[in-house]
Design an enzyme around this catalytic site. Structure first.
Site, mmCIF file in Angstrom:
data_model
loop_
_atom_site.group_PDB
_atom_site.id
_atom_site.type_symbol
_atom_site.label_atom_id
_atom_site.label_comp_id
_atom_site.label_asym_id
_atom_site.label_seq_id
_atom_site.Cartn_x
_atom_site.Cartn_y
_atom_site.Cartn_z
ATOM 1 N N VAL A 80 -7.974 -2.072 -1.690
ATOM 2 C CA VAL A 80 -7.603 -3.378 -1.152
ATOM 3 C C VAL A 80 -8.098 -3.401 0.286
ATOM 4 C CG1 VAL A 80 -5.693 -4.911 -0.524
ATOM 5 C CG2 VAL A 80 -5.576 -3.567 -2.644
ATOM 6 N N TYR A 101 1.082 3.920 -7.193
ATOM 7 C CA TYR A 101 0.821 4.390 -8.558
ATOM 8 C C TYR A 101 2.116 4.726 -9.286
ATOM 9 C CZ TYR A 101 -4.051 4.768 -7.033
ATOM 10 O OH TYR A 101 -5.311 4.510 -6.555
ATOM 11 N N ILE A 104 -10.165 2.240 -6.466
ATOM 12 C CA ILE A 104 -9.439 0.975 -6.326
ATOM 13 C C ILE A 104 -9.133 0.830 -4.848
ATOM 14 C CG2 ILE A 104 -7.213 2.038 -6.862
ATOM 15 C CD1 ILE A 104 -6.411 -0.718 -8.100
ATOM 16 N N ARG A 118 -0.617 -4.468 1.402
ATOM 17 C CA ARG A 118 0.824 -4.735 1.397
ATOM 18 C C ARG A 118 1.155 -6.187 1.053
ATOM 19 N NH1 ARG A 118 3.778 -0.351 4.249
ATOM 20 N NH2 ARG A 118 2.185 1.080 4.982
ATOM 21 N N GLU A 168 -7.346 10.225 -9.778
ATOM 22 C CA GLU A 168 -7.066 11.240 -8.763
ATOM 23 C C GLU A 168 -6.803 10.512 -7.449
ATOM 24 O OE1 GLU A 168 -10.133 11.517 -10.389
ATOM 25 O OE2 GLU A 168 -9.605 13.095 -11.800
#
Length: 166
Positions: free
Chosen positions: A79, A123, A77, A85, A111
């Site tokens: 960004v 997370y 994942i 942010r 992980e």
């Protein structure tokens, strides 16, 4: 820094080969040890759940997840650095959570590099818990390896596919 985009303009769509140039460019900017183009093409070829988050034609981020019997494993994942942010990672995690529920998953797993404090915080704020450590899991510099923190999220059977309680 780029302009903050309206979340209502953002949409998830399937990652296709047409997106790979942009995805690989973001991956190169975002990580010291990025995935290769082959990692992405292999993920698409085997049918992993590969999504891009876009606003207009701007790539904000992407994720790749692998479905198991009663679990989903988040493989990547990301960004885009210029859009970090701004709340995009939680939005993608919520979408992944919703998709996982529609697949009958009871758990999400991932992980993360032990040194990636920002990701760990994201997370944990999104319900993931640290459940283990994989020694020497990630490549690092000078032929060293970095440990990975294993995290999991128990999916609530009472949640709707959109991540909220019914």
């Amino acid at each position: 820094m780029s302009a903050v985009l309206d979340p209502l303009e953002a949409r998830l769509e399937p990652m296709t080969l047409d997106w790979l140039e942009a995805v690989c460019a973001v991956e190169q900017r975002a990580y010291s040890h990025p995935w290769s183009r082959g990692n992405f093409t292999d993920s698409l070829a085997v049918g992993y759940h590969c999504q891009v988050l876009v606003a207009d034609r701007t790539l904000l981020g992407y994720f790749i997840a692998m479905k198991g019997v009663d679990e989903v494993h988040l493989l990547n994942i990301t960004v885009a650095p210029e859009h970090q942010r701004q709340g995009w990672a939680p939005l993608m995690l919520a979408a992944l959570r919703g998709w996982s529920l529609t697949q009958g998953a009871m758990w999400l797993w991932l992980e993360v590099r032990q040194s990636n404090q920002r990701a760990l915080e994201v997370y944990e704020r999104n319900g993931f818990r640290r459940v283990g450590l994989r020694k020497g899991y990630y490549p690092s510099f000078n032929h060293h390896r970095e440990d990975a923190i294993v995290m999991s999220l128990r999916l609530n059977e009472r949640e709707s596919a959109w991540g909220g309680l019914q």
